[in-house]
Design a protein around this motif. Sequence first.
Motif, PDB file in Angstrom:
ATOM      1  N   GLY A   1       1.848  81.372  80.698  1.00 16.65           N
ATOM      2  CA  GLY A   1       1.752  80.999  79.182  1.00 16.65           C
ATOM      3  C   GLY A   1       2.328  81.833  78.355  1.00 16.65           C
ATOM      4  N   LEU A   2       2.054  83.497  78.483  1.00 19.05           N
ATOM      5  CA  LEU A   2       2.581  84.507  77.656  1.00 19.05           C
ATOM      6  C   LEU A   2       4.242  84.354  77.542  1.00 19.05           C
ATOM      7  CD1 LEU A   2       2.307  86.696  75.975  1.00 19.05           C
ATOM      8  CD2 LEU A   2       2.013  88.133  78.013  1.00 19.05           C
ATOM      9  N   ARG A   3       4.638  84.129  79.036  1.00 20.90           N
ATOM     10  CA  ARG A   3       6.228  84.227  78.920  1.00 20.90           C
ATOM     11  C   ARG A   3       6.637  82.949  78.343  1.00 20.90           C
ATOM     12  NH1 ARG A   3       7.005  86.457  85.076  1.00 20.90           N
ATOM     13  NH2 ARG A   3       6.405  88.529  84.624  1.00 20.90           N
ATOM     14  N   LEU A   4       5.792  81.839  78.414  1.00 22.97           N
ATOM     15  CA  LEU A   4       6.471  80.785  77.887  1.00 22.97           C
ATOM     16  C   LEU A   4       6.361  80.662  76.244  1.00 22.97           C
ATOM     17  CD1 LEU A   4       5.821  76.937  79.444  1.00 22.97           C
ATOM     18  CD2 LEU A   4       5.380  77.394  76.486  1.00 22.97           C
ATOM     19  N   ARG A   5       5.360  80.954  75.895  1.00 24.09           N
ATOM     20  CA  ARG A   5       5.297  81.412  74.419  1.00 24.09           C
ATOM     21  C   ARG A   5       6.164  82.383  73.844  1.00 24.09           C
ATOM     22  NH1 ARG A   5       0.673  83.203  72.507  1.00 24.09           N
ATOM     23  NH2 ARG A   5      -0.153  84.059  74.565  1.00 24.09           N
ATOM     24  N   SER A   6       6.592  83.156  74.733  1.00 23.96           N
ATOM     25  CA  SER A   6       7.595  84.207  74.026  1.00 23.96           C
ATOM     26  C   SER A   6       8.902  83.612  74.034  1.00 23.96           C
ATOM     27  CB  SER A   6       7.590  85.354  75.067  1.00 23.96           C
ATOM     28  OG  SER A   6       8.312  85.009  76.262  1.00 23.96           O
ATOM     29  N   CYS A   7       9.103  82.494  74.746  1.00 19.74           N
ATOM     30  CA  CYS A   7      10.555  81.772  74.631  1.00 19.74           C
ATOM     31  C   CYS A   7      10.426  81.035  73.349  1.00 19.74           C
ATOM     32  CB  CYS A   7      10.504  80.976  75.779  1.00 19.74           C
ATOM     33  SG  CYS A   7      10.623  81.783  77.326  1.00 19.74           S
ATOM     34  N   GLY A   8       9.352  80.730  72.837  1.00 21.20           N
ATOM     35  CA  GLY A   8       9.289  80.076  71.493  1.00 21.20           C
ATOM     36  C   GLY A   8       9.055  80.775  70.339  1.00 21.20           C
ATOM     37  N   GLU A   9       8.892  82.227  70.581  1.00 20.18           N
ATOM     38  CA  GLU A   9       8.713  83.201  69.370  1.00 20.18           C
ATOM     39  C   GLU A   9      10.000  84.056  69.509  1.00 20.18           C
ATOM     40  OE1 GLU A   9       6.638  83.393  67.336  1.00 20.18           O
ATOM     41  OE2 GLU A   9       4.937  81.958  68.149  1.00 20.18           O
ATOM     42  N   ASN A  10      10.662  84.596  70.526  1.00 17.34           N
ATOM     43  CA  ASN A  10      11.905  85.330  70.506  1.00 17.34           C
ATOM     44  C   ASN A  10      12.478  85.358  71.616  1.00 17.34           C
ATOM     45  OD1 ASN A  10      13.824  87.199  70.234  1.00 17.34           O
ATOM     46  ND2 ASN A  10      12.585  88.725  68.813  1.00 17.34           N
ATOM     47  N   PRO A  11      13.255  84.244  71.922  1.00 17.44           N
ATOM     48  CA  PRO A  11      13.943  84.281  73.375  1.00 17.44           C
ATOM     49  C   PRO A  11      14.767  85.214  73.792  1.00 17.44           C
ATOM     50  CG  PRO A  11      14.955  82.496  71.745  1.00 17.44           C
ATOM     51  CD  PRO A  11      13.616  83.173  70.958  1.00 17.44           C
ATOM     52  N   VAL A  12      15.579  85.942  72.820  1.00 16.28           N
ATOM     53  CA  VAL A  12      16.434  87.089  72.938  1.00 16.28           C
ATOM     54  C   VAL A  12      15.530  88.141  73.569  1.00 16.28           C
ATOM     55  CG1 VAL A  12      18.013  88.749  72.140  1.00 16.28           C
ATOM     56  CG2 VAL A  12      17.986  86.159  71.336  1.00 16.28           C
ATOM     57  N   ALA A  13      14.513  88.632  72.961  1.00 16.18           N
ATOM     58  CA  ALA A  13      13.581  89.562  73.434  1.00 16.18           C
ATOM     59  C   ALA A  13      12.998  89.282  74.726  1.00 16.18           C
ATOM     60  CB  ALA A  13      12.541  89.899  72.456  1.00 16.18           C
ATOM     61  N   ALA A  14      12.518  87.962  75.155  1.00 17.64           N
ATOM     62  CA  ALA A  14      11.862  87.497  76.173  1.00 17.64           C
ATOM     63  C   ALA A  14      12.874  87.590  77.393  1.00 17.64           C
ATOM     64  CB  ALA A  14      11.569  86.027  76.074  1.00 17.64           C
ATOM     65  N   GLU A  15      14.169  87.434  77.264  1.00 19.29           N
ATOM     66  CA  GLU A  15      15.193  87.784  78.108  1.00 19.29           C
ATOM     67  C   GLU A  15      15.517  89.100  78.555  1.00 19.29           C
ATOM     68  OE1 GLU A  15      19.778  85.785  78.965  1.00 19.29           O
ATOM     69  OE2 GLU A  15      19.206  86.729  76.919  1.00 19.29           O
ATOM     70  N   SER A  16      15.361  89.896  77.558  1.00 25.19           N
ATOM     71  CA  SER A  16      15.546  91.285  77.636  1.00 25.19           C
ATOM     72  C   SER A  16      14.527  91.978  78.624  1.00 25.19           C
ATOM     73  CB  SER A  16      15.677  91.999  76.182  1.00 25.19           C
ATOM     74  OG  SER A  16      14.446  92.244  75.817  1.00 25.19           O
ATOM     75  N   LEU A  17      13.368  91.233  78.693  1.00 25.25           N
ATOM     76  CA  LEU A  17      12.180  91.652  79.287  1.00 25.25           C
ATOM     77  C   LEU A  17      12.182  91.021  80.786  1.00 25.25           C
ATOM     78  CD1 LEU A  17       9.486  91.787  76.728  1.00 25.25           C
ATOM     79  CD2 LEU A  17      10.739  93.525  77.777  1.00 25.25           C
ATOM     80  N   GLY A  18      13.275  90.074  80.993  1.00 24.68           N
ATOM     81  CA  GLY A  18      13.194  89.497  82.456  1.00 24.68           C
ATOM     82  C   GLY A  18      13.006  88.085  82.461  1.00 24.68           C
ATOM     83  N   VAL A  19      12.608  87.426  81.354  1.00 25.50           N
ATOM     84  CA  VAL A  19      12.048  86.146  81.483  1.00 25.50           C
ATOM     85  C   VAL A  19      13.264  85.366  81.537  1.00 25.50           C
ATOM     86  CG1 VAL A  19      10.776  84.233  80.204  1.00 25.50           C
ATOM     87  CG2 VAL A  19      10.018  86.806  80.018  1.00 25.50           C
ATOM     88  N   ASN A  20      13.090  84.174  82.695  1.00 29.35           N
ATOM     89  CA  ASN A  20      14.189  83.208  82.703  1.00 29.35           C
ATOM     90  C   ASN A  20      13.878  82.278  81.520  1.00 29.35           C
ATOM     91  OD1 ASN A  20      16.038  81.277  83.215  1.00 29.35           O
ATOM     92  ND2 ASN A  20      15.600  81.493  85.583  1.00 29.35           N
ATOM     93  N   VAL A  21      14.474  82.302  80.233  1.00 29.29           N
ATOM     94  CA  VAL A  21      14.198  81.588  79.209  1.00 29.29           C
ATOM     95  C   VAL A  21      14.603  79.726  79.501  1.00 29.29           C
ATOM     96  CG1 VAL A  21      14.777  80.853  77.023  1.00 29.29           C
ATOM     97  CG2 VAL A  21      14.350  83.606  77.681  1.00 29.29           C
ATOM     98  N   TYR A  22      15.717  79.711  80.001  1.00 33.76           N
ATOM     99  CA  TYR A  22      16.013  78.195  80.448  1.00 33.76           C
ATOM    100  C   TYR A  22      14.925  77.694  81.227  1.00 33.76           C
ATOM    101  CZ  TYR A  22      20.708  78.406  78.567  1.00 33.76           C
ATOM    102  OH  TYR A  22      21.905  78.551  77.596  1.00 33.76           O
ATOM    103  N   ALA A  23      14.409  78.421  82.366  1.00 32.31           N
ATOM    104  CA  ALA A  23      13.563  77.645  83.113  1.00 32.31           C
ATOM    105  C   ALA A  23      12.385  77.642  82.595  1.00 32.31           C
ATOM    106  CB  ALA A  23      13.297  78.658  84.499  1.00 32.31           C
ATOM    107  N   PHE A  24      11.786  78.234  81.753  1.00 27.93           N
ATOM    108  CA  PHE A  24      10.560  78.129  80.957  1.00 27.93           C
ATOM    109  C   PHE A  24      10.594  76.945  80.145  1.00 27.93           C
ATOM    110  CE2 PHE A  24       9.040  82.221  82.755  1.00 27.93           C
ATOM    111  CZ  PHE A  24       7.710  81.875  82.959  1.00 27.93           C
ATOM    112  N   LYS A  25      11.661  76.861  79.391  1.00 33.78           N
ATOM    113  CA  LYS A  25      12.186  75.828  78.385  1.00 33.78           C
ATOM    114  C   LYS A  25      12.152  74.530  79.194  1.00 33.78           C
ATOM    115  CE  LYS A  25      14.314  78.362  74.691  1.00 33.78           C
ATOM    116  NZ  LYS A  25      13.779  77.737  73.646  1.00 33.78           N
ATOM    117  N   TYR A  26      12.990  74.362  80.262  1.00 37.38           N
ATOM    118  CA  TYR A  26      12.864  73.282  81.008  1.00 37.38           C
ATOM    119  C   TYR A  26      11.387  72.759  81.484  1.00 37.38           C
ATOM    120  CZ  TYR A  26      17.665  72.094  81.708  1.00 37.38           C
ATOM    121  OH  TYR A  26      19.005  71.529  81.352  1.00 37.38           O
TER     122      TYR A  26
END
Length: 425
Positions: A239-264
């Motif tokens: 949930g933390l990673r998913l919500r980070s995609c809605g707050e700052n996806p650029v920063a989330a990606e820089s920390l290794g979060v697969n933003v596309y996968a979480f958005k899908y």
Amino acid sequence: MAAGIADSPVAGPVHVAEPPKRRKLPGWLMGVLWAVGAIAVLSTASYLTGNVDLTSSTTTQTALRLALPILLAALGGLWAERAGVVNIGLEGMMILGTWGAAWGSYYGGVWVGLLVAILFGAVGGLLHAIATVTFGVNHIVSGVAINLLGLGVTKYLAHLVFQPLSGNPRQSPVVPKFDTYSATGITNWLAGLESEQRAVISDVAGILRGLMTQVAPLTMIAILLVPISYILLWRTRFGLRLRSCGENPVAAESLGVNVYAFKYTAVLISGGLAGMGGASLVLLKDGADYLENQTNGRGYIGLAAMIFGNWRPGGLLGGSALFGYTDGLQLSGRGPAVLALLYAAVLLLVVVVVVQLWRRKWFAAGSAVLAAGLLYAIYYSVDELPRDLTPYAPHFVTLIVLAVASQRLRMPQADGFIYRRGQGS
């Protein structure tokens, strides 16, 4: 010596300890207090107006059934928007869910119908995710397209599948419904208290009786999804990673979060929940079988409930209850009950005036006074609201509540943001 160092211009700045901040009440306790306050207002209005429909078990039972599709649509909107995807297409996904529920239930029973409805709603979510996440289509444009597509696809499928069975291309044949269960011993005792018409006691008994009478498994599942969504989104790493995609996806990606996968993932869950909301219109007892356009804007009202709830599960539960209650009241009590609800709104605004005066917010207090005066003038000048207006009571409540709630909203920062992979590099 210590005083000299503190006063010396060479010494660093002196840090004065800040007074401790007042601790806020837990969210669940605030919800309980709001519920108690709402019951108190409704009980007082019922006593002063003599209209027992405000707190009757019939009104509560109807409101619970009508709040379910709104609640599930609101939860769907919460999941998508917490990941940064605006989901205006909830209405279309609900429409897909109504057809899927009827088709699946007719051939395989209610549980198959529920699963098919979730699948159809998720397909709508997948299309929305492909358009917005992969191709960067404007979220509003894509959502409107999903709404139109859902209406068109179900109309075609109903004409193709249901017309030979029911003789009507806009309606399904009779489909199985969920069984309902009641806490018989408790509800019989509550029925006795409700019939006594004692102030407060009968009101509380009527509300509790309505919540415990003829409850379907889908109702219990939908209510459980509120705390489950909270735990998953606010108490887990996922949930933390998913919500980070809605707050700052650029920063989330820089920390290794697969933003596309979480958005899908979020939009697929959103579509599935909306499809489940469509299923609740078809598979619950006292509800109609599949009818063309039977969602009647509930997807949009669910979106409004989510906004009213400030993108939080507990808040959207309260918003869904409000809209479902208003809709149920106009069905069970008609014009006189809705008019009594205006009196309850006046009492609530009086409380708001007192609170705003205590906070010294003069403009807000003055606005509440004007609104209370206007509503009381309407209540005093008419004996019954016109029948043509009462069906639109939920929509009026939607507009009023959003106007009031819009002053304290805090949406996810990147909600609706067109994100591209590698954008921050």
